[in-house]
Design a protein around this motif. Structure first.
Motif, mmCIF file in Angstrom:
data_model
loop_
_atom_site.group_PDB
_atom_site.id
_atom_site.type_symbol
_atom_site.label_atom_id
_atom_site.label_comp_id
_atom_site.label_asym_id
_atom_site.label_seq_id
_atom_site.Cartn_x
_atom_site.Cartn_y
_atom_site.Cartn_z
ATOM 1 N N PHE A 81 -19.826 -26.854 2.628
ATOM 2 C CA PHE A 81 -20.952 -25.922 2.468
ATOM 3 C C PHE A 81 -20.735 -24.910 1.340
ATOM 4 O O PHE A 81 -21.249 -23.795 1.387
ATOM 5 N N PHE A 82 -19.954 -25.311 0.314
ATOM 6 C CA PHE A 82 -19.713 -24.449 -0.854
ATOM 7 C C PHE A 82 -19.152 -23.087 -0.455
ATOM 8 O O PHE A 82 -19.393 -22.073 -1.120
ATOM 9 N N LYS A 83 -18.391 -23.062 0.646
ATOM 10 C CA LYS A 83 -17.866 -21.790 1.154
ATOM 11 C C LYS A 83 -16.872 -21.167 0.178
ATOM 12 O O LYS A 83 -16.186 -21.861 -0.561
ATOM 13 N N ASN A 84 -16.779 -19.862 0.243
ATOM 14 C CA ASN A 84 -15.816 -19.122 -0.569
ATOM 15 C C ASN A 84 -14.484 -19.049 0.187
ATOM 16 O O ASN A 84 -14.098 -18.017 0.715
ATOM 17 N N THR A 85 -13.789 -20.209 0.240
ATOM 18 C CA THR A 85 -12.510 -20.301 0.941
ATOM 19 C C THR A 85 -11.466 -20.898 0.004
ATOM 20 O O THR A 85 -11.801 -21.544 -0.990
ATOM 21 N N LYS A 86 -10.201 -20.706 0.332
ATOM 22 C CA LYS A 86 -9.131 -21.262 -0.513
ATOM 23 C C LYS A 86 -9.155 -22.791 -0.477
ATOM 24 O O LYS A 86 -8.762 -23.445 -1.444
#
Length: 233
Positions: A81-86
């Motif tokens: 989901f295009f998350k802002n995660t590493k």
């Protein structure tokens, strides 16, 4: 020129098509040696390569597509989901490295129908594509409810200047550059067992124009793409 090819391929495909989409990079990390072999084959046959981005970027963890992934990393709850995660950041670095090794021209991101046109997801897409390395062209194939919100979809595409990927038998492209992935005609988003008729391919010819990418993604993709190339002559 209308560039015709297939999503996924064997070595024989390099002798027949203008463009081939590397799909293995969606399911798992691909070895450097394999990528270099494909690049060499493409260069020898003057074939353009495109690449499908690793599913860790676009798909939340599931038991269907991820069962083919042997090289999992990080926390799977942070996938997709295009998350802002590493984890998404690492997956992006992997995809960009693979694209560079392949000398790929376009990176395709395909999001599942479960990735809906919410405010949160709209922001995630814009934030994600706004930060990407500008060395490549990027293309997005959204599925599901985004087509009930084409105004919002167009706003997102324009905001980040990426190519809209569609199946032309199901949706119209909302960008001037067009990348078509043909998943078979029938109910739902995909019908991989569908074999295109001559009439289908003649209709497709009337839909395409110079500069378009036309890639078949059905069981009969090899033969259907070859037949379409003949119809275009």
């Amino acid at each position: 020129m209308i560039k015709v090819g297939t999503c996924g391929f064997t070595y024989k495909h390099f002798k027949y098509f203008d463009v081939l989409e590397v799909q293995q990079t969606f399911y798992d990390i691909v070895s450097e040696s394999q990528l270099q072999n494909w690049r060499k084959k493409a260069e020898e046959n003057k074939v353009e390569l495109t690449i499908k981005a690793l599913q860790v970027i676009t798909h939340e963890y599931n038991t269907t597509t991820y069962k083919r992934m042997k090289n999992k990393f990080g926390d799977v709850n942070n996938y997709g989901f295009f998350k802002n995660t590493k984890e998404v950041e690492e997956a992006t670095e992997i995809t960009l490295k693979e694209a560079k090794l392949l000398n790929a021209t376009i990176i395709i991101f395909q999001s599942p129908a479960s990735f809906k046109p919410s405010e949160e997801n709209t922001k995630a897409v814009i934030d994600y594509f706004s930060t990407l390395n500008k060395s490549f062209k990027y293309a997005w194939e959204p599925r599901g409810e985004w087509y009930y919100r084409t105004d919002l979809l167009k706003k997102v595409l324009d905001a980040v200047n990426i190519i809209h990927v569609v199946d032309p038998f199901k949706h119209e492209s909302l960008t001037s550059e067009r990348y078509f992935r043909l998943h078979g005609i029938g109910k739902g988003e995909v019908n991989y067992s569908y074999k295109y008729t001559d009439d289908d391919l003649k209709k497709l010819k009337s839909m395409v124009r110079d500069g378009d990418y036309v890639l078949f993604n059905n069981i009969y993709s090899f033969n259907d793409a070859l037949r379409f190339k003949e119809i275009l002559k």
